[in-house]
Design a protein around this motif. Structure first.
Motif, PDB file in Angstrom:
ATOM      1  N   PHE A   1      -5.211  -5.546  -1.142  1.00  0.00           N
ATOM      2  CA  PHE A   1      -3.791  -5.571  -1.493  1.00  0.00           C
ATOM      3  C   PHE A   1      -2.967  -6.119  -0.329  1.00  0.00           C
ATOM      4  O   PHE A   1      -3.363  -5.997   0.834  1.00  0.00           O
ATOM      5  N   GLU A   2      -1.814  -6.659  -0.681  1.00  0.00           N
ATOM      6  CA  GLU A   2      -0.833  -7.050   0.327  1.00  0.00           C
ATOM      7  C   GLU A   2       0.416  -6.170   0.244  1.00  0.00           C
ATOM      8  O   GLU A   2       1.456  -6.488   0.820  1.00  0.00           O
ATOM      9  N   THR A   3       0.301  -5.069  -0.443  1.00  0.00           N
ATOM     10  CA  THR A   3       1.416  -4.143  -0.641  1.00  0.00           C
ATOM     11  C   THR A   3       1.896  -3.581   0.690  1.00  0.00           C
ATOM     12  O   THR A   3       1.093  -3.038   1.452  1.00  0.00           O
TER      13      THR A   3
ATOM     14  N   ILE B   1       3.181  -0.830   3.088  1.00  0.00           N
ATOM     15  CA  ILE B   1       3.043   0.626   3.055  1.00  0.00           C
ATOM     16  C   ILE B   1       3.747   1.222   4.261  1.00  0.00           C
ATOM     17  O   ILE B   1       3.560   0.763   5.393  1.00  0.00           O
TER      18      ILE B   1
ATOM     19  N   GLY C   1       4.601   3.846  -0.744  1.00  0.00           N
ATOM     20  CA  GLY C   1       4.642   2.459  -1.182  1.00  0.00           C
ATOM     21  C   GLY C   1       6.070   1.990  -1.347  1.00  0.00           C
ATOM     22  O   GLY C   1       7.026   2.756  -1.201  1.00  0.00           O
TER      23      GLY C   1
ATOM     24  N   GLN D   1       0.529   1.890  -8.537  1.00  0.00           N
ATOM     25  CA  GLN D   1       1.277   1.988  -7.283  1.00  0.00           C
ATOM     26  C   GLN D   1       0.568   2.869  -6.259  1.00  0.00           C
ATOM     27  O   GLN D   1       0.846   2.763  -5.059  1.00  0.00           O
TER      28      GLN D   1
ATOM     29  N   PRO E   1      -2.990   0.956  -3.652  1.00  0.00           N
ATOM     30  CA  PRO E   1      -2.991   0.485  -2.260  1.00  0.00           C
ATOM     31  C   PRO E   1      -2.956   1.627  -1.234  1.00  0.00           C
ATOM     32  O   PRO E   1      -3.541   1.506  -0.148  1.00  0.00           O
TER      33      PRO E   1
ATOM     34  N   GLU F   1      -6.487   3.027  -1.184  1.00  0.00           N
ATOM     35  CA  GLU F   1      -7.381   2.075  -0.532  1.00  0.00           C
ATOM     36  C   GLU F   1      -7.146   2.053   0.967  1.00  0.00           C
ATOM     37  O   GLU F   1      -8.103   1.932   1.749  1.00  0.00           O
ATOM     38  N   ARG F   2      -5.902   2.183   1.406  1.00  0.00           N
ATOM     39  CA  ARG F   2      -5.609   2.264   2.844  1.00  0.00           C
ATOM     40  C   ARG F   2      -6.314   3.474   3.462  1.00  0.00           C
ATOM     41  O   ARG F   2      -6.824   3.409   4.581  1.00  0.00           O
TER      42      ARG F   2
ATOM     43  N   GLU G   1       1.158  -3.910  -8.382  1.00  0.00           N
ATOM     44  CA  GLU G   1       0.372  -4.142  -7.157  1.00  0.00           C
ATOM     45  C   GLU G   1      -0.780  -5.094  -7.464  1.00  0.00           C
ATOM     46  O   GLU G   1      -1.889  -4.659  -7.791  1.00  0.00           O
TER      47      GLU G   1
ATOM     48  N   SER H   1      -3.919  -7.643  -7.055  1.00  0.00           N
ATOM     49  CA  SER H   1      -5.057  -7.708  -6.143  1.00  0.00           C
ATOM     50  C   SER H   1      -5.956  -8.862  -6.545  1.00  0.00           C
ATOM     51  O   SER H   1      -6.189  -9.073  -7.741  1.00  0.00           O
TER      52      SER H   1
END
Length: 317
Positions: free
Chosen positions: A6-8, A10, A19, A63, A66, A69-70, A193, A195
């Protein structure tokens, strides 16, 4: 080459990961449920006391992806779980934000919530990874339910009922039926979001595109209207609680799955009668790869003969 998931953006507040504010898109205006429009149709929703068609609950799960996943990396896509109680409806054009409380070091389970600008909670629950994670929000909620008293709409349903096995698959361009009158490709144009993992050639670690968590709800529900469970109708329902759990994930675009369902609880409130169904997805080798627990709450006011049938069934009340 594997790309970033993702490029979200945070925000790490120290105690939580947050987010960005998003405005999820409503894609169910044309949904048909029991041969009539659903709670996601403005006119139908307004008749039942809502200000407009609601955003479907699992749309919000994207939402959180990400943030999870972080926290947990690739493992999130393989054994991740979101378990949530929907507290207030969100409507198209409203800003909502996903917040994940940072767990203590090494923990594989934490709390999540989604809020509107004014602080109203849209949902609250838990996120986790691993098959040995602690009890989820809905695991706990199931132990606290009050049994359904005086059922009318669900009077022919009993805990333990199962449905016939159904085949389900999600291709990129496949329209997912009356319940979900859009394709994965159309969803990916508006998903909050995005991906690369969701698209062909996107460089996912598994070498093929994966189905987003929110779209697993669509896969599980794809042929649910063919279940034949004897729910009285027509009625309008909504998702009140939902959990999606990956066991041997991720699930892949274009691959066949087998779906089985079982009624695991019945509950109710002043306005609703609720049926809790656990769905299981198996891959072509027979492995259990994912489950979904869904509380479908039917609105008593949407069932035209409710008062008449209640009086006939329970004359002493």
């Amino acid at each position: 080459m594997t790309q970033a998931a993702f490029e979200t953006p945070i925000d790490d507040t120290g105690e939580a990961l947050a987010g960005p504010w998003r405005q999820p898109r409503q894609m169910l205006h044309a949904q048909v449920y029991d041969s009539h429009a659903s709670i996601h149709d403005d006119a139908t929703a307004q008749k039942l006391g809502f200000k407009g068609g609601t955003i479907e609950g699992p749309t919000h799960f994207s939402q959180f992806a990400p943030l999870c996943e972080r926290l947990w990396g690739k493992e999130w896509f393989e054994t991740g779980c979101i378990s949530a109680h929907y507290r207030n409806a969100a409507f198209e054009g409203e800003d909502v934000q996903a917040i994940l409380d940072k767990p203590v070091a090494g923990a594989r389970h934490t709390t999540i919530r989604m809020v509107k600008r004014d602080g109203t909670e849209v949902l609250r629950g838990t996120a986790s990874v691993g098959r040995d994670a602690p009890a989820s929000a809905l695991d706990v909620r199931l132990t606290e339910l009050k049994p359904l008293a005086d059922p009318v709409i669900l009077r022919d349903i009993s805990v333990g009922m199962t449905t016939k096995t159904q085949a389900a698959q999600m291709d990129h361009e496949q329209i997912m039926g009356e319940l979900y009158p859009f394709s994965l490709a159309q969803k990916l144009e508006v998903i909050t979001e995005p991906s690369p993992y969701y698209r062909p050639g996107g460089g996912s670690p598994w070498g093929k595109p994966i189905i987003p968590l929110e779209m697993l709800s669509v896969l599980f529900q794809y042929l649910s209207k063919q279940d034949g469970l004897p729910v009285r109708g027509p009625v309008v329902g909504l998702f009140a609680d939902q959990e999606i759990r990956l066991i041997e994930g991720p699930l892949f675009v274009g691959e066949p799955y087998r779906i089985e369902r079982k009624v695991v609880a019945l509950s109710g409130s002043k306005r609703t009668e609720s049926m809790w169904v656990r769905s299981e997805a198996y891959d072509a080798t027979g492995r259990l790869v994912a489950t979904m627990l869904l509380n479908s709450a039917t609105l008593k006011d949407s069932y035209a003969p409710y008062a008449q049938e209640y009086a006939a069934l329970y004359p002493a009340r």
